[in-house]
Design a protein around this motif. Structure first.
Motif, PDB file in Angstrom:
ATOM      1  N   PRO A 318       2.084   1.220  12.222  1.00 22.94           N
ATOM      2  CA  PRO A 318       0.882   1.984  11.097  1.00 22.94           C
ATOM      3  C   PRO A 318      -0.093   3.464  11.916  1.00 22.94           C
ATOM      4  O   PRO A 318       1.042   3.892  12.868  1.00 22.94           O
ATOM      5  CB  PRO A 318       0.241   0.903  12.459  1.00 22.94           C
ATOM      6  N   PRO A 319      -0.613   3.644  11.415  1.00 20.40           N
ATOM      7  CA  PRO A 319      -1.512   3.272  10.049  1.00 20.40           C
ATOM      8  C   PRO A 319      -0.558   3.372   8.778  1.00 20.40           C
ATOM      9  O   PRO A 319       0.462   3.977   8.499  1.00 20.40           O
ATOM     10  CB  PRO A 319      -2.150   4.695  10.087  1.00 20.40           C
ATOM     11  N   HIS A 346      14.827   5.005   3.017  1.00 19.33           N
ATOM     12  CA  HIS A 346      13.989   4.936   3.364  1.00 19.33           C
ATOM     13  C   HIS A 346      13.772   3.524   4.635  1.00 19.33           C
ATOM     14  O   HIS A 346      12.561   3.152   5.128  1.00 19.33           O
ATOM     15  CB  HIS A 346      12.169   5.163   2.843  1.00 19.33           C
ATOM     16  N   ALA A 347      14.696   3.844   5.137  1.00 13.64           N
ATOM     17  CA  ALA A 347      14.506   2.238   6.408  1.00 13.64           C
ATOM     18  C   ALA A 347      13.572   2.487   7.299  1.00 13.64           C
ATOM     19  O   ALA A 347      13.733   3.743   7.880  1.00 13.64           O
ATOM     20  CB  ALA A 347      15.923   2.309   6.903  1.00 13.64           C
ATOM     21  N   GLY A 348      12.727   1.785   7.635  1.00 12.06           N
ATOM     22  CA  GLY A 348      11.850   1.982   9.110  1.00 12.06           C
ATOM     23  C   GLY A 348      10.589   2.704   8.307  1.00 12.06           C
ATOM     24  O   GLY A 348       9.540   2.403   8.965  1.00 12.06           O
ATOM     25  N   ALA A 349      10.262   2.870   7.239  1.00 11.63           N
ATOM     26  CA  ALA A 349       9.440   3.745   6.623  1.00 11.63           C
ATOM     27  C   ALA A 349       8.841   3.203   5.294  1.00 11.63           C
ATOM     28  O   ALA A 349       7.476   2.651   5.115  1.00 11.63           O
ATOM     29  CB  ALA A 349       9.341   5.113   6.093  1.00 11.63           C
ATOM     30  N   MET A 350       9.051   1.980   5.079  1.00 11.17           N
ATOM     31  CA  MET A 350       9.104   1.201   3.784  1.00 11.17           C
ATOM     32  C   MET A 350       9.086  -0.418   3.923  1.00 11.17           C
ATOM     33  O   MET A 350      10.476  -0.252   4.578  1.00 11.17           O
ATOM     34  CB  MET A 350       9.601   1.734   2.439  1.00 11.17           C
ATOM     35  N   PHE A 351       8.470  -0.915   3.123  1.00  6.69           N
ATOM     36  CA  PHE A 351       8.982  -3.043   3.325  1.00  6.69           C
ATOM     37  C   PHE A 351       8.343  -3.321   1.925  1.00  6.69           C
ATOM     38  O   PHE A 351       7.285  -2.634   1.789  1.00  6.69           O
ATOM     39  CB  PHE A 351       8.057  -3.148   5.238  1.00  6.69           C
ATOM     40  N   PHE A 352       8.577  -4.456   1.365  1.00  9.55           N
ATOM     41  CA  PHE A 352       8.065  -4.870   0.203  1.00  9.55           C
ATOM     42  C   PHE A 352       8.066  -6.018  -0.439  1.00  9.55           C
ATOM     43  O   PHE A 352       8.988  -6.484   0.650  1.00  9.55           O
ATOM     44  CB  PHE A 352       8.317  -4.090  -1.228  1.00  9.55           C
ATOM     45  N   GLY A 353       7.544  -6.905  -0.639  1.00  8.98           N
ATOM     46  CA  GLY A 353       8.000  -8.481  -0.820  1.00  8.98           C
ATOM     47  C   GLY A 353       7.142  -9.111  -1.635  1.00  8.98           C
ATOM     48  O   GLY A 353       5.802  -8.097  -2.075  1.00  8.98           O
ATOM     49  N   ILE A 362       4.376  -1.282   1.277  1.00  7.27           N
ATOM     50  CA  ILE A 362       3.834  -1.046   2.611  1.00  7.27           C
ATOM     51  C   ILE A 362       4.421   0.032   3.174  1.00  7.27           C
ATOM     52  O   ILE A 362       5.373   0.151   3.357  1.00  7.27           O
ATOM     53  CB  ILE A 362       4.057  -2.190   3.320  1.00  7.27           C
ATOM     54  N   LEU A 363       4.160   1.205   3.406  1.00  4.02           N
ATOM     55  CA  LEU A 363       5.026   2.657   3.581  1.00  4.02           C
ATOM     56  C   LEU A 363       3.859   2.415   5.089  1.00  4.02           C
ATOM     57  O   LEU A 363       2.928   2.322   5.232  1.00  4.02           O
ATOM     58  CB  LEU A 363       4.327   3.953   2.688  1.00  4.02           C
ATOM     59  N   GLY A 364       4.750   3.507   5.876  1.00  7.14           N
ATOM     60  CA  GLY A 364       4.100   3.369   7.333  1.00  7.14           C
ATOM     61  C   GLY A 364       3.512   4.463   7.824  1.00  7.14           C
ATOM     62  O   GLY A 364       3.698   5.688   6.406  1.00  7.14           O
TER      63      GLY A 364
END
Length: 519
Positions: A318-319, A346-353, A362-364
């Motif tokens: 976060p944020p 961009h492992a660890g800085a981005m997630f999607f689903g 989701i971007l960190g």
């Protein structure tokens, strides 16, 4: 295109015929006066004719043999006209048999051939025309055999490469080696995922090729095409099924012959199969991503983080910026594949689903939010974005992003922008107006039947903080008249307007019925 594997096989060209000592042919044209590669043009067949105009019986790519009985020495233009006709028909070489009708080659014929770029060679009396035709036919057969042998050897090499741990990458590298050409694999978004050799294209060529590949992918149909960029020929082959393309294989460096095209076809099939075999694994990953999002919406971030860490690595810090892409569009599936590649980078800085038929990104902290603009530019989607969220209040951020997507008008709409109009802006929707019209229908029916003005009186009364004095001045009537109309409205609506909740609901109905959107 390089003919890897058959370098010792002569192609059927005039240069190859001239090298045959048994034919005793001699080039009568000046090499310096001939067009570049004139001696290396492929001779598809050899034909002989002494007709003044043999072109109706010829095909392009042919070498013509003649003894010169058709030429009229008294007509100087006959030689030039004859050569012009041959040049227009696509004849690649002219052989003149000497000592049959004439002692040597006419000088005017030599000059005409040099003028119009057709190589002229002398065929001595001891060399029969049929020997030249047979020698060329043998060269064609030898080349065909060599190419088939090369194709079999190349297919074996490609098959072995496909068995290596990185099967797809090894297959493409082997294809590049066998063809002696640049080979590139573009992913579903049009990005260059692999290339062999690594430094094969200039920056401008790569940019132009990428534009063409993205154009092919946008059409979303299986296709093969060819183009030329900066003197380099490229062939493109799509991967995957029509409507669900997974990428494009591009080959640059020259035109493919039949054997080369066959090799490429087999590689395209292998690559497509390899990508299809990844589908089941990808489906499982998609379900796991959805499970992570469900855990977050259920306010269980610790479970979500544990699930994600085992397969995808740590979740972004976060944020957070939470984006929801518009659902119900054909672009969602290719968008998910594109995000899969970006998430690996961009492992660890981005997630999607996927969650509730929507695609969530989701971007960190510190992540480049230019990915939002890239998504809307490459795919037919709109995004709603909630900013500065945390894992503990993910469900709130999710709802905000959903509302931003629904209420926003830009390709990327943030909740902070959409919420500037306050809660009143939510009233300006078709659903809200439908409810409002139903709530106000009794007042409107009464006014129409009795000729009264209850609706305008109640609206003005609510707009003036329910003050009878102020409302009377606004409507230019006595305050008792306003009070009487409000009492009558209570009877018509069957509601107690002394209650705050009732007044608030009726005020919201008037706001929604007005149809004005607060910005």
């Amino acid at each position: 295109m390089s003919d890897t594997g058959d370098a010792t096989t002569d192609k059927p060209t005039l240069s190859a015929l001239l090298r045959r000592a048994d034919l005793r042919l001699r080039l009568a044209s000046s090499r310096e006066g001939l067009p570049p590669e004139a001696l290396e043009r492929e001779i598809r067949w050899v034909h002989s004719s002494d007709l003044a105009d043999p072109t109706p019986f010829l095909s392009d790519g042919l070498a013509l043999l003649t003894t010169g009985t058709q030429f009229n020495d008294e007509n100087p233009t006959s030689f030039d006209d004859y050569v012009i006709r041959l040049q227009r028909r696509g004849v690649v070489a002219l052989g003149f048999g000497t000592e049959v009708v004439r002692e040597g080659i006419p000088e005017r014929l030599r000059k005409a051939c040099e003028t119009h770029g057709i190589p002229l060679f002398e065929v001595p009396y001891v060399t029969p025309f049929i020997a030249i035709a047979r020698a060329n036919a043998e060269a064609i057969a030898a080349l065909s055999y060599a190419r088939r042998s090369w194709a079999l050897s190349a297919q074996r090499a490609i098959s072995l490469a496909a068995l290596r741990p990185n099967g797809l990458g090894a297959t493409l590298a082997e294809l590049s080696r066998q063809l002696g050409a640049w080979v590139g694999l573009f992913d579903a978004s049009g990005g260059l995922a692999r290339q062999h050799p690594e430094a094969g294209l200039s920056e401008s060529t790569a940019a132009s090729l990428g534009d063409e590949v993205r154009s092919v992918l946008r059409r979303n149909a299986r296709a093969g095409s060819s183009l030329r960029i900066e003197q380099t020929s490229f062939s493109l082959q799509t991967l995957g099924r029509g409507g669900r393309l997974r990428g494009v294989i591009a080959i640059g460096g020259g035109d493919l012959d039949q054997e080369g095209r066959g090799l490429v076809t087999s590689v395209v099939a292998m690559a497509g199969l390899a990508l299809e075999q990844q589908q089941n694994l990808q489906r499982a990953r998609t379900q796991l991503r959805a499970g992570v999002l469900q855990a977050l919406r259920a306010e269980n971030p610790s479970l979500a983080m544990k699930l994600a860490r085992e397969v995808f690595g740590p979740l972004p810090s976060p944020p957070l910026s939470i984006a929801i892409a518009s659902s119900g569009t054909a672009a969602i599936s290719p968008l998910a594949e594109w995000l899969e590649l970006r998430a690996e980078e961009h492992a660890g800085a981005m997630f999607f689903g996927r969650c509730d038929d929507a695609l969530v990104l989701i971007l960190g902290a510190g992540a480049d939010d230019a990915v939002f603009a890239d998504m809307t530019e490459l795919f037919d989607v709109r995004l709603g974005v909630a900013e500065h969220a945390h894992w503990e209040d993910f469900s709130t951020g999710y709802s905000q992003a959903l509302l931003a997507r629904k209420r926003g008008h830009d390709p990327v709409s943030t909740f902070s922008e959409v919420s500037r109009g306050g809660i009143r802006s939510v009233f300006a929707t078709a659903d809200a107006r439908t409810f409002a019209d139903a709530s106000l229908a009794p007042l409107r029916a009464f006014d129409e039947r009795e000729g009264s003005e209850l609706e305008s009186a109640v609206s003005a009364w609510l707009a003036n903080d329910c003050s009878y004095e102020t409302t009377a001045r606004v409507l230019h009537v006595h305050r008792h008249t306003v009070r009487a109309r409000i009492v009558q409205a209570e009877k018509v609506l069957k509601k107690d307007l002394s209650q705050f909740a009732t007044r608030a609901e009726l005020w919201a109905a008037f706001e929604a019925a007005s149809g004005s959107e607060t910005t």
